[in-house]
Design a protein around this motif. Structure first.
Motif, PDB file in Angstrom:
ATOM      1  N   LEU A   1      -6.396 -11.906 -11.621  1.00 57.63           N
ATOM      2  CA  LEU A   1      -6.563 -12.665 -10.385  1.00 57.63           C
ATOM      3  C   LEU A   1      -8.059 -12.839 -10.172  1.00 57.63           C
ATOM      4  O   LEU A   1      -8.766 -11.884  -9.835  1.00 57.63           O
ATOM      5  CB  LEU A   1      -5.924 -11.935  -9.195  1.00 57.63           C
ATOM      6  N   SER A  49       0.027  -2.281  -9.359  1.00 54.06           N
ATOM      7  CA  SER A  49      -1.285  -2.882  -9.663  1.00 54.06           C
ATOM      8  C   SER A  49      -1.987  -3.413  -8.419  1.00 54.06           C
ATOM      9  O   SER A  49      -3.081  -3.953  -8.516  1.00 54.06           O
ATOM     10  CB  SER A  49      -1.114  -4.017 -10.687  1.00 54.06           C
ATOM     11  N   TYR A  50      -1.359  -3.247  -7.256  1.00 54.14           N
ATOM     12  CA  TYR A  50      -1.943  -3.762  -6.008  1.00 54.14           C
ATOM     13  C   TYR A  50      -3.259  -3.074  -5.671  1.00 54.14           C
ATOM     14  O   TYR A  50      -3.379  -1.852  -5.738  1.00 54.14           O
ATOM     15  CB  TYR A  50      -0.956  -3.564  -4.858  1.00 54.14           C
ATOM     16  N   ASN A  98       4.296  -2.392  -5.909  1.00 53.01           N
ATOM     17  CA  ASN A  98       3.492  -3.028  -6.951  1.00 53.01           C
ATOM     18  C   ASN A  98       2.360  -2.082  -7.306  1.00 53.01           C
ATOM     19  O   ASN A  98       1.388  -1.935  -6.557  1.00 53.01           O
ATOM     20  CB  ASN A  98       2.944  -4.364  -6.450  1.00 53.01           C
ATOM     21  N   LEU A 107      -8.716  -7.152  -9.835  1.00 53.26           N
ATOM     22  CA  LEU A 107      -7.463  -7.653  -9.279  1.00 53.26           C
ATOM     23  C   LEU A 107      -6.585  -8.257 -10.374  1.00 53.26           C
ATOM     24  O   LEU A 107      -7.074  -8.984 -11.249  1.00 53.26           O
ATOM     25  CB  LEU A 107      -7.736  -8.713  -8.210  1.00 53.26           C
ATOM     26  N   THR A 108      -5.284  -7.981 -10.303  1.00 50.61           N
ATOM     27  CA  THR A 108      -4.335  -8.590 -11.231  1.00 50.61           C
ATOM     28  C   THR A 108      -3.069  -8.977 -10.483  1.00 50.61           C
ATOM     29  O   THR A 108      -2.763  -8.428  -9.421  1.00 50.61           O
ATOM     30  CB  THR A 108      -3.941  -7.632 -12.370  1.00 50.61           C
ATOM     31  N   PHE A 109      -2.339  -9.914 -11.055  1.00 48.62           N
ATOM     32  CA  PHE A 109      -1.022 -10.259 -10.538  1.00 48.62           C
ATOM     33  C   PHE A 109      -0.009  -9.234 -11.045  1.00 48.62           C
ATOM     34  O   PHE A 109      -0.313  -8.426 -11.940  1.00 48.62           O
ATOM     35  CB  PHE A 109      -0.628 -11.667 -10.972  1.00 48.62           C
ATOM     36  N   SER A 110       1.187  -9.291 -10.499  1.00 47.69           N
ATOM     37  CA  SER A 110       2.207  -8.308 -10.849  1.00 47.69           C
ATOM     38  C   SER A 110       2.626  -8.388 -12.312  1.00 47.69           C
ATOM     39  O   SER A 110       3.198  -7.437 -12.848  1.00 47.69           O
ATOM     40  CB  SER A 110       3.434  -8.476  -9.946  1.00 47.69           C
ATOM     41  N   ASP A 130      -0.344 -17.098  -9.231  1.00 44.15           N
ATOM     42  CA  ASP A 130      -0.756 -17.118 -10.634  1.00 44.15           C
ATOM     43  C   ASP A 130      -0.690 -18.549 -11.174  1.00 44.15           C
ATOM     44  O   ASP A 130       0.385 -19.152 -11.206  1.00 44.15           O
ATOM     45  CB  ASP A 130       0.178 -16.212 -11.428  1.00 44.15           C
ATOM     46  N   SER A 143       0.413 -10.607  -5.951  1.00 44.58           N
ATOM     47  CA  SER A 143      -0.436  -9.424  -6.106  1.00 44.58           C
ATOM     48  C   SER A 143      -0.379  -8.554  -4.863  1.00 44.58           C
ATOM     49  O   SER A 143      -1.262  -7.750  -4.615  1.00 44.58           O
ATOM     50  CB  SER A 143      -1.888  -9.841  -6.370  1.00 44.58           C
TER      51      SER A 143
END
Length: 526
Positions: free
Chosen positions: A112, A214-215, A212, A104-107, A175, A193
């Motif tokens: 995350l 990366s979602y 997004n 998981l990552t933030f935008s 974040d 995210s």
């Protein structure tokens, strides 16, 4: 009544919103590509920081932030989103563990992890905005992390509803590098995210959402971008729909506009979708006000108010009279105010005031917001004023403010009597009782109600089978009726007006009636 077995053609008819896929009200070949889908609403966010909001701002949050749990299409109970799995680890429902999805990552590309989840929840409690979402976390003792991908929530007492709380957009994961632990983030930027990133935001005007990439979560996006336009009133929003400047409306259709859309020319290319709603409208009495603080005054108001007249004459039967804070359709609903007060009766109200030694006419100031709950709000309050003054028992002064300053006013206790609406955090009777009681609540007006907060709610939270807690909710509602500090007025229905070119509207609302923008798509053929 609408025949659920009949597919709707593009005619002036009303369909039924369903959590499951129906017979294809909006079905056709679809594509996520193309220009943004434009959604109109009268419900603009009051803030972009989840730690500050226990209001309609959640409608934006659901689409740009992510929560551990959420509601996939068709679900009525929380399911994993940022989490891979979540469950109570003990039989007493006091320890709840979530394991995060991998990667998981933030935008903005930041990781995350469990620490970010803990940070997001802890800051809600530390910042403790008056009337903010900290009130949802009353049962939480502490948040612990176990490695990078596990979070353990330790509760003070048993709380079977805690998963529902984690699924509310107030619990959005933010974040830590951009959202301070002890202060709200300012400005118009968002780092989340969720299924979409917030590309741009103009307060009270519009929000531009883009996919997004990366979602990682359950949402299956059927479009690449959504623009949300915020309108001051229903009329302007409907005109924009008819002029094809927006593709559909979400929150805030006025009764006159709904009636107009119900009788629209079959060749207009517009469709109206109707569904049962659980949003409510109610009055709040400030106990610190000399008059509103008098139980007899509140009960006299309750005895005079004519709900059927309001529903029929003001809202054209697009809402239903409500006699309990828990709306019809939820387990535990009662009709306490009707049972105790019956039909409106000025003579009975006079007796209540006389027995309490209160001189008439009673002077009260009623406050309402000008830009939150639909175009009829001002008309509703004029009708309340008319009803109460015609009884000969009251003199009512009406005052109003835009939502942002209105919230600040009631949180400071400035209003003797004020109007509020409530859209559920989750579909359970508790959510129409717990947010309004206790020293810390969604109204910013302390309401101890010790029998409710100390006995009935804690006891109900120990029971996972919610059908087994009906008696507790019935007792809690009767206490609210006896106190008459909260006066329910009406229960709404959900309406979505849409162009025939848009698909997915019938699946767009989650159990909290928040629109999941990712279900919408533009048809490639009719």
């Amino acid at each position: 009544m609408f025949n659920r077995n009949r597919c709707l053609r593009p005619i002036a008819a009303i369909a039924s919103i369903s959590m499951a896929t129906g017979c294809g009200l909006f079905s056709s070949d679809q594509s996520g590509a193309g220009e943004p889908i434009v959604v109109g609403t009268t419900s603009a966010p009051s803030t972009l920081d989840p730690a500050a909001s226990w209001d309609g701002s959640w409608e934006l949050y659901r689409n740009i932030y992510q929560t551990l749990l959420s509601y996939p299409n068709g679900a009525t109970s929380p399911q994993p989103d940022a989490a891979e799995s979540c469950a109570f680890t003990d039989s007493s429902n006091t320890a709840y563990r979530c394991t995060l999805r991998d990667g998981l990552t933030f935008s903005d590309g930041h990781e995350l992890d469990a620490a970010a989840v803990k940070h997001s929840i802890d800051r809600i409690l530390k910042i403790d905005v008056p009337g903010g979402p900290a009130g949802l976390l009353g049962s939480l003792e502490q948040v612990d992390t176990e490695g990078d991908n596990q979070v353990l929530f330790r509760l003070k007492t048993s709380d079977a509803t805690f998963p529902f709380v984690l699924a509310t957009p107030a619990m959005s994961i933010v974040d830590p590098e951009h959202y301070p632990a002890d202060a709200l983030r300012t400005g118009t930027s968002v780092t989340g995210s969720g299924p979409y990133s917030l590309a741009s935001y103009q307060e009270n005007q519009q929000a531009e959402l883009v996919r997004n990439d990366s979602y990682k979560g359950f949402a299956e996006r059927r479009n690449d971008a959504v623009t949300i336009r915020y309108f001051q009133d229903s009329g302007a929003m409907v005109q924009a729909l008819k002029a094809k400047k927006i593709d559909l409306t979400y929150r805030g259709l006025a009764a006159d506009d709904i009636v107009d859309l119900q009788t629209t020319d079959p060749d207009s290319g517009l469709q109206l979708v109707e569904g049962t709603g659980t949003d409510i409208s109610y009055l709040v009495f400030n106990p610190k006000d000399p008059m509103a603080g008098e139980p007899a005054v509140r009960k006299a108001v309750a005895q005079v108010v004519d709900r059927p007249s309001i529903a029929h004459n003001i809202y054209k039967d697009t809402v239903e009279p409500l006699y309990s804070m828990v709306p019809k359709g939820l387990t535990g609903h009662t009709t306490g105010f009707f049972d105790d007060y019956g039909d409106p009766d000025a003579d009975k109200a006079r007796e209540i005031l006389t027995e309490a030694g209160i001189t008439t006419p009673v002077e009260l100031t009623f406050w309402y917001t000008t830009d939150r709950y639909g175009s009829e709000t001002a008309v509703l309050f004029k009708e309340l004023k008319r009803q109460l003054e015609e009884s000969g028992l009251f003199e009512i002064t009406l005052k109003s403010r835009p939502w942002k300053t209105y919230v600040e006013g009631y949180q400071k206790g400035e209003y003797p009597v004020f109007g509020r609406g409530w859209f559920p955090d989750f579909p359970d009777a508790e959510n129409f009782i717990a947010p309004f009681v206790g020293d810390q609540n969604a109204l910013g007006t302390p309401y101890p109600a010790e029998e409710i907060t100390g006995v009935l709610l804690p006891r109900s939270r120990r029971e996972s089978d919610r059908a087994q807690v009906v008696k507790d909710f019935e007792e809690a509602q009767q206490i609210l009726v006896d106190d008459a500090r909260l006066l329910p007025l009406w229960q709404g229905k959900q309406y979505i007006a849409t162009s025939e070119e848009i698909s997915g509207g019938e699946q767009a609302l989650d159990p909290s009636t928040i629109m999941m923008m990712w279900t919408l798509s533009r048809k490639t053929s009719w």
